[in-house]
Scaffold this motif. Structure first.
Motif, PDB file in Angstrom:
ATOM      1  N   LEU A 379      51.703 -55.995  80.866  1.00 51.40           N
ATOM      2  CA  LEU A 379      50.626 -55.932  81.552  1.00 51.40           C
ATOM      3  C   LEU A 379      50.590 -56.757  82.974  1.00 51.40           C
ATOM      4  O   LEU A 379      49.707 -57.281  83.524  1.00 51.40           O
ATOM      5  N   SER A 380      51.503 -56.469  83.733  1.00 46.88           N
ATOM      6  CA  SER A 380      52.027 -56.816  84.940  1.00 46.88           C
ATOM      7  C   SER A 380      51.469 -56.222  86.104  1.00 46.88           C
ATOM      8  O   SER A 380      50.821 -55.142  85.945  1.00 46.88           O
ATOM      9  N   ARG A 381      51.080 -56.757  87.300  1.00 45.88           N
ATOM     10  CA  ARG A 381      50.806 -56.180  88.467  1.00 45.88           C
ATOM     11  C   ARG A 381      49.248 -56.191  88.238  1.00 45.88           C
ATOM     12  O   ARG A 381      48.763 -55.459  89.336  1.00 45.88           O
ATOM     13  N   GLY A 382      48.377 -56.629  87.434  1.00 46.03           N
ATOM     14  CA  GLY A 382      47.166 -56.409  87.228  1.00 46.03           C
ATOM     15  C   GLY A 382      46.155 -57.441  87.737  1.00 46.03           C
ATOM     16  O   GLY A 382      46.601 -58.418  88.612  1.00 46.03           O
ATOM     17  N   THR A 383      45.166 -57.821  86.904  1.00 48.08           N
ATOM     18  CA  THR A 383      44.041 -58.784  87.515  1.00 48.08           C
ATOM     19  C   THR A 383      43.847 -59.606  86.320  1.00 48.08           C
ATOM     20  O   THR A 383      42.506 -60.247  86.192  1.00 48.08           O
ATOM     21  N   LEU A 384      44.729 -60.099  85.550  1.00 41.86           N
ATOM     22  CA  LEU A 384      44.537 -61.138  84.633  1.00 41.86           C
ATOM     23  C   LEU A 384      44.478 -62.282  85.230  1.00 41.86           C
ATOM     24  O   LEU A 384      45.193 -62.827  85.962  1.00 41.86           O
ATOM     25  N   THR A 385      43.224 -63.044  84.854  1.00 42.64           N
ATOM     26  CA  THR A 385      42.948 -64.504  85.336  1.00 42.64           C
ATOM     27  C   THR A 385      42.943 -65.513  84.203  1.00 42.64           C
ATOM     28  O   THR A 385      43.387 -64.972  82.960  1.00 42.64           O
ATOM     29  N   ASP A 386      42.664 -66.585  84.557  1.00 42.15           N
ATOM     30  CA  ASP A 386      42.729 -67.637  83.421  1.00 42.15           C
ATOM     31  C   ASP A 386      41.791 -67.513  82.144  1.00 42.15           C
ATOM     32  O   ASP A 386      41.979 -67.622  81.287  1.00 42.15           O
ATOM     33  N   GLU A 387      40.722 -66.801  82.743  1.00 48.36           N
ATOM     34  CA  GLU A 387      39.549 -66.335  81.769  1.00 48.36           C
ATOM     35  C   GLU A 387      40.309 -65.308  80.819  1.00 48.36           C
ATOM     36  O   GLU A 387      40.060 -65.352  79.308  1.00 48.36           O
ATOM     37  N   GLY A 388      40.958 -64.298  81.258  1.00 47.12           N
ATOM     38  CA  GLY A 388      41.670 -63.273  80.225  1.00 47.12           C
ATOM     39  C   GLY A 388      42.785 -64.207  79.512  1.00 47.12           C
ATOM     40  O   GLY A 388      42.920 -63.448  78.360  1.00 47.12           O
ATOM     41  N   ALA A 389      43.358 -64.757  80.148  1.00 46.69           N
ATOM     42  CA  ALA A 389      44.418 -65.532  79.573  1.00 46.69           C
ATOM     43  C   ALA A 389      43.841 -66.551  78.233  1.00 46.69           C
ATOM     44  O   ALA A 389      44.434 -66.608  77.453  1.00 46.69           O
ATOM     45  N   ALA A 390      42.689 -66.893  78.254  1.00 47.69           N
ATOM     46  CA  ALA A 390      42.053 -67.651  77.310  1.00 47.69           C
ATOM     47  C   ALA A 390      42.063 -66.781  75.986  1.00 47.69           C
ATOM     48  O   ALA A 390      42.143 -67.300  75.065  1.00 47.69           O
ATOM     49  N   LEU A 407      53.787 -60.680  81.956  1.00 49.00           N
ATOM     50  CA  LEU A 407      52.477 -60.994  82.580  1.00 49.00           C
ATOM     51  C   LEU A 407      52.587 -61.253  84.108  1.00 49.00           C
ATOM     52  O   LEU A 407      51.754 -61.930  84.673  1.00 49.00           O
ATOM     53  N   SER A 408      53.670 -60.963  84.698  1.00 45.45           N
ATOM     54  CA  SER A 408      54.079 -61.256  85.963  1.00 45.45           C
ATOM     55  C   SER A 408      52.825 -60.607  87.221  1.00 45.45           C
ATOM     56  O   SER A 408      52.566 -59.631  86.716  1.00 45.45           O
ATOM     57  N   LEU A 409      52.892 -61.287  88.085  1.00 42.03           N
ATOM     58  CA  LEU A 409      52.090 -60.358  89.332  1.00 42.03           C
ATOM     59  C   LEU A 409      50.697 -60.360  89.016  1.00 42.03           C
ATOM     60  O   LEU A 409      49.929 -59.634  89.494  1.00 42.03           O
ATOM     61  N   ASN A 410      50.160 -61.219  88.275  1.00 44.05           N
ATOM     62  CA  ASN A 410      48.574 -61.300  87.791  1.00 44.05           C
ATOM     63  C   ASN A 410      48.121 -62.463  88.498  1.00 44.05           C
ATOM     64  O   ASN A 410      48.691 -62.919  89.622  1.00 44.05           O
ATOM     65  N   LEU A 411      47.122 -63.096  88.188  1.00 43.18           N
ATOM     66  CA  LEU A 411      46.249 -64.194  88.848  1.00 43.18           C
ATOM     67  C   LEU A 411      46.097 -65.270  88.133  1.00 43.18           C
ATOM     68  O   LEU A 411      44.928 -66.049  88.300  1.00 43.18           O
ATOM     69  N   LEU A 412      47.125 -65.884  87.383  1.00 43.70           N
ATOM     70  CA  LEU A 412      47.121 -67.060  86.490  1.00 43.70           C
ATOM     71  C   LEU A 412      47.376 -68.205  87.312  1.00 43.70           C
ATOM     72  O   LEU A 412      48.294 -68.221  88.319  1.00 43.70           O
ATOM     73  N   SER A 413      46.668 -69.428  86.989  1.00 49.08           N
ATOM     74  CA  SER A 413      47.073 -70.477  87.730  1.00 49.08           C
ATOM     75  C   SER A 413      48.226 -71.168  86.943  1.00 49.08           C
ATOM     76  O   SER A 413      48.737 -70.595  85.996  1.00 49.08           O
ATOM     77  N   THR A 414      49.018 -72.055  87.491  1.00 49.25           N
ATOM     78  CA  THR A 414      50.155 -72.678  86.995  1.00 49.25           C
ATOM     79  C   THR A 414      50.235 -73.197  85.619  1.00 49.25           C
ATOM     80  O   THR A 414      50.891 -72.889  85.013  1.00 49.25           O
ATOM     81  N   LYS A 415      49.032 -73.899  85.638  1.00 49.46           N
ATOM     82  CA  LYS A 415      48.655 -74.613  84.146  1.00 49.46           C
ATOM     83  C   LYS A 415      48.520 -73.726  83.152  1.00 49.46           C
ATOM     84  O   LYS A 415      49.103 -73.712  81.941  1.00 49.46           O
ATOM     85  N   VAL A 416      47.780 -72.581  83.177  1.00 50.25           N
ATOM     86  CA  VAL A 416      47.399 -71.538  82.230  1.00 50.25           C
ATOM     87  C   VAL A 416      48.822 -70.629  82.121  1.00 50.25           C
ATOM     88  O   VAL A 416      49.060 -70.133  81.046  1.00 50.25           O
ATOM     89  N   ALA A 417      49.634 -70.443  82.990  1.00 49.09           N
ATOM     90  CA  ALA A 417      50.772 -69.546  82.986  1.00 49.09           C
ATOM     91  C   ALA A 417      51.733 -70.433  81.988  1.00 49.09           C
ATOM     92  O   ALA A 417      52.340 -69.819  81.431  1.00 49.09           O
ATOM     93  N   LYS A 418      51.730 -71.804  82.196  1.00 53.85           N
ATOM     94  CA  LYS A 418      52.811 -72.471  81.149  1.00 53.85           C
ATOM     95  C   LYS A 418      52.156 -72.283  79.883  1.00 53.85           C
ATOM     96  O   LYS A 418      53.102 -72.185  78.635  1.00 53.85           O
TER      97      LYS A 418
END
Length: 450
Positions: A379-390, A407-418
């Motif tokens: 799902l890389s290079r897209g527009t996944l945000t913390d909301e989608g990650a939840a 999930l690389s090159l999306n829009l996740l915050s550092t905390k959610v990425a972890k």
């Protein structure tokens, strides 16, 4: 060196020109003589390029016509019955070895090359190294027979590279000459020469690099040549092997109509396309194992065509949807057949990349029929945000079986990425991009648009 000739009345002249970065070299005189040579060095490369174009225009205006070098060397031997055996199974060594024995009995150097390359494939260590050197020496000694004068002059640069296997060209890459090279042949001319040569009669892999380094990068005519002239042994095809944005922008590239490929290569196993504006029609590639479409903007019709394609043996499907600003018009509902695994019983690797609807994908995937059969999900290079990650985290059990989740090159915050890094055995977080949307403008951009 491109050569031009003028023959009229008592005139029988030639003129040649070549450019190496900022150095321009010309040679001229009567045909049959060595002629005279002149070298000019310019301060800047673009000045040399301008002078090159100007002088070519002057000569062609005066009536000079460009000529191609003629082939030299002995005619290769041919046995249609033995070739037919290879055509039936181009991946099996037996047919080549029988053909090689016959060629050696005819005194054809290709027979020796077949024997040497087969021995090399079976050897190890020092013996393999020694055989590799023998193969290289034989290829050089008999390049007139095995490759031809014209192709040999291009080989080794950006224009043409080939991979030999059991005496024949198994794989080849054709591209436009580099910015610092004078294109003696255009891509379509080089491709025609290659596909017409006896050494390419069992070609299995073909890669087309940049087709034009000065304007729009078009592949429509190239695809028509491939469909008409490439052998039915073709198994792997990559159209658009260039680096973006270094070579050209992906949106400045037009794939064109790929429909002629379906009938020409029913045994095709891998099709990789890079660029925009493809025309798919009804996709029917029943032997395909891998399909990759990289684009900055995929139109709705193309998305639907991919979702409805006939490829029951497909194992890897990767689609870049792109940005609405560059022609993307597909939506989640248009790929529902993929999410339902319709006609995709063998699919193990799915990439739904570079999408403006990645958050919607995150919500749809946990309950999809395709997810349980997958080994990798991209799902890389897209527009996944913390909301989608939840949503992904809330459905963690659905992703636990995956061997890899990108999930690389999306829009996740550092905390959610972890947090999402624990979804499966291997989660690729890589570099995340900054989310520039706000309450007034919630539009989010994919990683690859232009």
């Amino acid at each position: 060196m491109p050569r031009f000739e003028f023959k009229e009345g008592s005139s029988n002249k030639f003129w040649e020109i070549t450019r190496n970065e900022a150095v321009l070299t010309t040679r001229w005189g009567r045909i049959g003589t060595e002629g005279q040579e002149k070298t000019q060095t310019f301060k800047r490369e673009y000045e040399a390029r301008t002078a090159y174009d100007k002088q070519v225009l002057e000569k062609t205006t005066k009536g000079y016509t460009r000529v191609k070098p003629t082939e030299t060397g002995p005619e290769p031997k041919s046995n249609k019955e033995l070739e037919a055996a290879i055509l039936r199974d181009p991946e099996a060594a037996e047919g080549y070895l029988v053909y090689g024995d016959w060629l050696q009995s005819q005194g054809d150097a290709r027979g020796e090359l077949i024997a040497l390359q087969h021995a090399q494939s079976q050897a190890k260590g020092a013996e393999a190294t020694a055989l590799k050197k023998k193969v290289a020496a034989l290829l050089k000694k008999h390049q007139g027979l095995l490759l031809g004068t014209q192709l040999a002059s291009m080989h080794g640069g950006k224009t043409l590279s080939v991979d030999w296997h059991l005496g024949f060209i198994r794989g080849a890459r054709v591209a436009v000459a580099g910015y610092d090279e004078d294109p003696e042949f255009q891509v379509d001319e080089t491709l025609k020469l290659l596909l017409a040569h006896p050494s390419a009669r069992f070609l299995q892999e073909l890669t087309i690099g940049l087709a034009d380094n000065e304007g729009e990068n078009e592949y429509g005519a190239i695809i028509r040549i491939i469909a008409k002239s490439a052998p039915g042994t073709l198994r792997k095809l990559f159209i658009g092997d260039f680096v973006f944005p270094d070579d050209t922008e992906i949106s400045w590239t037009h794939v064109g109509n790929v429909v002629p490929l379906y009938k020409a290569f029913p045994g095709l196993r891998s099709l990789h396309l890079r660029g925009g504006e493809p025309t798919f029609g009804k996709i029917d590639l029943p032997e395909l194992r891998e399909f990759i479409m990289e684009t900055g903007g995929l139109d709705r019709g193309s998305v639907k065509a991919i979702a409805a394609a006939n490829w029951p043996k497909l194992q890897k499907l990767e689609v870049w949807f792109g940005s609405e600003n560059y022609g993307a018009s597909g939506e989640l509902k248009h790929i529902q057949p993929i999410l339902d695994a319709t006609g995709l019983p063998e699919l193990k690797h799915l990439g739904l990349c570079n999408a403006e609807f990645t958050n919607e994908l995150a919500a749809a995937l946990p309950k999809s029929k395709v997810l349980p059969q997958l080994e990798t999900l991209d799902l890389s290079r897209g527009t996944l945000t913390d909301e989608g990650a939840a949503v992904l985290l809330a459905n963690a059990a659905a992703f636990k079986h995956l061997k890899r989740l990108d999930l690389s090159l999306n829009l996740l915050s550092t905390k959610v990425a972890k947090s999402v890094a624990k979804l499966c055995a291997d989660v690729v977080i890589g570099r995340q991009r900054q989310d520039h949307s706000d309450e007034e403008d919630e539009h989010r951009y994919v990683a690859v648009g232009e």
